[in-house]
Structure formats: C-alpha cells, structure tokens
Design a protein around this motif. Structure first.
Motif, PDB file in Angstrom:
ATOM      1  N   ASP A  26     -10.624  26.781   6.068  1.00  0.00           N
ATOM      2  CA  ASP A  26     -10.199  25.612   6.822  1.00  0.00           C
ATOM      3  C   ASP A  26      -8.708  25.723   7.095  1.00  0.00           C
ATOM      4  N   SER A 121     -14.764  18.493   0.438  1.00  0.00           N
ATOM      5  CA  SER A 121     -15.380  19.320   1.470  1.00  0.00           C
ATOM      6  C   SER A 121     -16.870  19.532   1.233  1.00  0.00           C
ATOM      7  N   THR A 125     -19.528  18.605   3.985  1.00  0.00           N
ATOM      8  CA  THR A 125     -20.494  19.602   4.451  1.00  0.00           C
ATOM      9  C   THR A 125     -21.921  19.106   4.261  1.00  0.00           C
ATOM     10  N   LYS A 128     -22.631  16.336   6.801  1.00  0.00           N
ATOM     11  CA  LYS A 128     -22.725  16.952   8.130  1.00  0.00           C
ATOM     12  C   LYS A 128     -24.049  17.703   8.280  1.00  0.00           C
ATOM     13  N   SER A 129     -24.521  18.319   7.199  1.00  0.00           N
ATOM     14  CA  SER A 129     -25.776  19.072   7.283  1.00  0.00           C
ATOM     15  C   SER A 129     -26.991  18.172   7.450  1.00  0.00           C
TER      16      SER A 129
END
Length: 134
Positions: A26, A121, A125, A128-129
């Motif tokens: 990132d 994070s 993640t 978001k998944s």
C-alpha cells in the motif's frame, strides 16, 4: 487520477529497504521504506484520499436519504420494518468499510504503529471481499 499521482510520486523516491511490513503493498507502508523525505507525498496522499472519500460518502449519504424517503412512503409497517432492517445491515458494512479507510488514510503518517494499520487492513480487505450490493 489519484492512482496516477501516487504512482508518479512513488517513482521519485529512493528506497532503503525492499521488505514491506504490511498485509499488502500500500502507499503508506511503501513511503515508510523511502530514504528520502516523504512529507509532500504524505500531504498529497491525504488530500487525494480526503477528496475521494468525501465524494464517496456524500454519494452514499444521498442514496440512503433517497432510500429512507422511499421506505417512509411504504404503506405498511411491516414493509417499513423490512426496509429499515435491510438498510441497517448495509449501513453497518458501509460504516466498517469507510471507517477503516478513514482510519488508515486520513491521519498523520508519522508516529503511528504499522501493526495497527495491518490489523485495520485485514478488516478493510475482508469487508471489501464481501462485495455487498444494496
């Protein structure tokens, strides 16, 4: 536009190390590997992240205002309950998603623990998944 600016800025850095202490590659952890001063890069990151996040949150807020207005027009109490129940679960996911983004990108780059960013994070993640669509 944001990605192009950050990529271009990253090409102007010199790096002392090649091991990123993070969950994924990132921008902020990449800046921490630099031997050069990244103050301007950090400012650009915060400005662009603020603009993108503000636009996204305003869009979400406007859409939920319209959804709530439509739910309130529903004639039955059961229909309103189901509508608000659905909205509440999506708002929870949206809050977790955007909350982690704000936590990671919209705070000063110096003096915070990279371990906290890694844990945050993972949450980002995971949410978001899920790829939930309202």
């Amino acid at each position: 536009m944001s990605s192009i600016v950050h990529t271009t800025n990253t090409f102007h850095l010199s790096f002392c190390s090649n091991e990123i202490n993070h969950f994924f590659c990132d921008t902020s952890p990449l800046f921490s590997l630099s031997c050069t001063d990244t103050y301007i890069h950090d400012v650009v990151l915060v400005v662009f992240a603020s603009l993108v996040e503000a636009r996204c949150l305003l869009t979400v807020l406007l859409s939920y205002i319209l959804i709530i207005a439509a739910i309130l027009k529903t004639g039955s109490a059961e229909g309103r309950r189901k509508g608000f129940s659905t909205c509440a679960s999506y708002l929870t996911v949206v809050s977790i998603y955007h909350g982690t983004l704000i936590f990671i990108y919209l705070r000063p780059g110096t003096g915070h623990a990279m371990a906290i960013d890694k844990v945050t994070s993972v949450f980002y993640t995971y949410v978001k998944s899920l790829n939930l669509q309202p």
